[in-house]
Design a protein around this motif. Structure first.
Motif, short mmCIF file in Angstrom:
data_model
loop_
_atom_site.label_atom_id
_atom_site.label_comp_id
_atom_site.label_asym_id
_atom_site.label_seq_id
_atom_site.Cartn_x
_atom_site.Cartn_y
_atom_site.Cartn_z
N ASP A 52 -4.82 7.71 -1.11
CA ASP A 52 -4.53 6.48 -0.36
C ASP A 52 -4.76 5.29 -1.29
O ASP A 52 -5.86 5.14 -1.84
CB ASP A 52 -5.48 6.45 0.85
CG ASP A 52 -5.09 5.43 1.90
OD1 ASP A 52 -3.96 4.93 1.87
OD2 ASP A 52 -5.95 5.15 2.77
N CYS A 53 -3.75 4.43 -1.48
CA CYS A 53 -3.81 3.42 -2.55
C CYS A 53 -3.31 2.04 -2.11
O CYS A 53 -2.50 1.92 -1.20
CB CYS A 53 -2.92 3.85 -3.72
SG CYS A 53 -3.31 5.46 -4.39
N THR A 54 -3.78 1.03 -2.83
CA THR A 54 -3.21 -0.31 -2.76
C THR A 54 -2.51 -0.58 -4.08
O THR A 54 -2.96 -0.15 -5.14
CB THR A 54 -4.29 -1.38 -2.52
OG1 THR A 54 -5.31 -1.25 -3.51
CG2 THR A 54 -4.91 -1.23 -1.14
N ILE A 55 -1.39 -1.31 -4.02
CA ILE A 55 -0.64 -1.63 -5.24
C ILE A 55 -1.40 -2.67 -6.04
O ILE A 55 -1.81 -3.70 -5.50
CB ILE A 55 0.78 -2.12 -4.90
CG1 ILE A 55 1.56 -1.01 -4.21
CG2 ILE A 55 1.50 -2.59 -6.16
CD1 ILE A 55 2.93 -1.44 -3.69
N ARG B 285 -4.46 1.28 -6.98
CA ARG B 285 -5.91 1.53 -6.97
C ARG B 285 -6.21 2.51 -5.84
O ARG B 285 -5.79 2.32 -4.70
CB ARG B 285 -6.70 0.24 -6.76
CG ARG B 285 -8.20 0.52 -6.75
CD ARG B 285 -9.03 -0.72 -6.51
NE ARG B 285 -10.41 -0.35 -6.34
CZ ARG B 285 -11.32 -0.34 -7.33
NH1 ARG B 285 -10.97 -0.68 -8.54
NH2 ARG B 285 -12.56 0.00 -7.08
N VAL B 286 -6.96 3.54 -6.16
CA VAL B 286 -7.30 4.57 -5.18
C VAL B 286 -8.39 4.02 -4.25
O VAL B 286 -9.45 3.61 -4.70
CB VAL B 286 -7.77 5.86 -5.88
CG1 VAL B 286 -8.20 6.89 -4.85
CG2 VAL B 286 -6.67 6.41 -6.78
N GLU B 287 -8.09 4.04 -2.95
CA GLU B 287 -9.04 3.57 -1.94
C GLU B 287 -9.71 4.74 -1.22
O GLU B 287 -10.84 4.62 -0.75
CB GLU B 287 -8.32 2.68 -0.92
CG GLU B 287 -7.56 1.51 -1.51
CD GLU B 287 -8.45 0.48 -2.18
OE1 GLU B 287 -9.68 0.51 -1.97
OE2 GLU B 287 -7.91 -0.39 -2.90
N ALA B 288 -9.00 5.86 -1.12
CA ALA B 288 -9.54 7.07 -0.48
C ALA B 288 -8.68 8.24 -0.94
O ALA B 288 -7.54 8.04 -1.36
CB ALA B 288 -9.51 6.94 1.04
N LEU B 289 -9.22 9.45 -0.85
CA LEU B 289 -8.47 10.63 -1.24
C LEU B 289 -9.11 11.86 -0.62
O LEU B 289 -10.25 11.82 -0.17
CB LEU B 289 -8.34 10.77 -2.75
CG LEU B 289 -9.58 11.13 -3.59
CD1 LEU B 289 -9.14 11.50 -4.99
CD2 LEU B 289 -10.55 9.98 -3.66
N VAL C 96 0.85 -1.19 0.00
CA VAL C 96 0.00 0.00 0.00
C VAL C 96 0.89 1.24 0.00
O VAL C 96 2.07 1.18 0.34
CB VAL C 96 -0.93 0.03 1.24
CG1 VAL C 96 -1.90 -1.15 1.23
CG2 VAL C 96 -0.13 0.05 2.54
N PHE C 97 0.30 2.39 -0.36
CA PHE C 97 1.03 3.64 -0.31
C PHE C 97 0.07 4.81 -0.28
O PHE C 97 -1.10 4.68 -0.65
CB PHE C 97 2.00 3.78 -1.49
CG PHE C 97 1.34 3.81 -2.85
CD1 PHE C 97 0.98 5.01 -3.45
CD2 PHE C 97 1.10 2.63 -3.55
CE1 PHE C 97 0.39 5.04 -4.70
CE2 PHE C 97 0.52 2.65 -4.80
CZ PHE C 97 0.15 3.86 -5.39
N CYS C 98 0.59 5.96 0.14
CA CYS C 98 -0.16 7.21 0.10
C CYS C 98 0.64 8.21 -0.72
O CYS C 98 1.84 8.39 -0.50
CB CYS C 98 -0.41 7.75 1.50
SG CYS C 98 -1.46 9.25 1.52
N VAL C 99 -0.02 8.84 -1.69
CA VAL C 99 0.60 9.90 -2.47
C VAL C 99 0.27 11.22 -1.77
O VAL C 99 -0.89 11.56 -1.58
CB VAL C 99 0.04 9.95 -3.91
CG1 VAL C 99 0.69 11.08 -4.71
CG2 VAL C 99 0.22 8.61 -4.60
#
Length: 196
Positions: A153-156, A171-175, A104-107
């Motif tokens: 907020d994303c999952t790879i 994939r964007v899970e939240a923003l 997972v990661f956050c941009v």
């Protein structure tokens, strides 16, 4: 740390279903064949492409060692349906394998006055989070840096090879966004301000 964050998110009903993502493909760093060598000088390549202004982000995640992150100007929106984004990371990055393991990661999109924050995350081997306040992003728990104008907020979902870089699709899970501040821009080797 990441497992603790996932357990916490599950306990409060958050969708934290991301599994660690294999950092591969990571073939030999010399991924360009002799017949594919650049017909121009690398310095000239950088100089010319430097005319393309880009925004600046910090990509963050948590793994068993704690928070991890790096400055990234090669970020883009990829798809609306499904909601996908992409960023490119050098194969020699020491931070990328940590983010890949987390899955997972956050941009964190940087604002015009955050050049110093960008520089802090652009160095290798330092404690990039020293003095940097952050909170967990709502779905993945990745570090969401305080005072950034926007975050994703994303999952790879996929990793593709791209010469001496990897192309990471998330994939964007939240923003979310905070206010209407100007972006931090990088142009011809330096930070610049947006002017209308």
């Amino acid at each position: 740390m990441a497992a603790t964050a996932v357990r916490y998110l599950r306990s409060v009903g958050a969708a934290a279903s991301a599994e660690p993502f294999d950092a591969l493909p990571r073939p030999d760093l010399r991924a360009v064949g002799d017949d594919e060598r650049m017909p121009v000088d690398p310095a000239e390549f950088r100089r010319v492409l430097g005319h393309f202004a880009s925004g600046v982000t910090v990509i963050t995640s948590y793994d068993e060692e704690g928070p991890a992150g790096f400055a990234c100007q090669s970020f883009a929106s990829l798809s609306l349906d499904p909601p996908l984004v992409a960023f490119m990371v050098g194969r020699t990055s020491t931070t990328w394998p940590r983010i890949a393991r987390a899955g997972v990661f956050c941009v964190n999109v940087l604002g015009a006055d955050q050049g110093a924050l960008c520089r802090a995350f652009a160095v290798s081997g330092a404690d990039k989070f020293a003095g940097v306040t952050h909170e967990p992003a709502p779905v993945t728990g990745s570090p969401r840096l305080d005072s950034v104008p926007a975050w994703i907020d994303c999952t790879i979902r996929a990793v593709h090879t791209g010469g001496d870089h990897l192309i990471v699709v998330g994939r964007v899970e939240a923003l979310g966004s905070e206010g209407e501040g100007d972006p931090l821009l990088f142009h011809r080797g330096r930070f610049v301000r947006f002017t209308a």
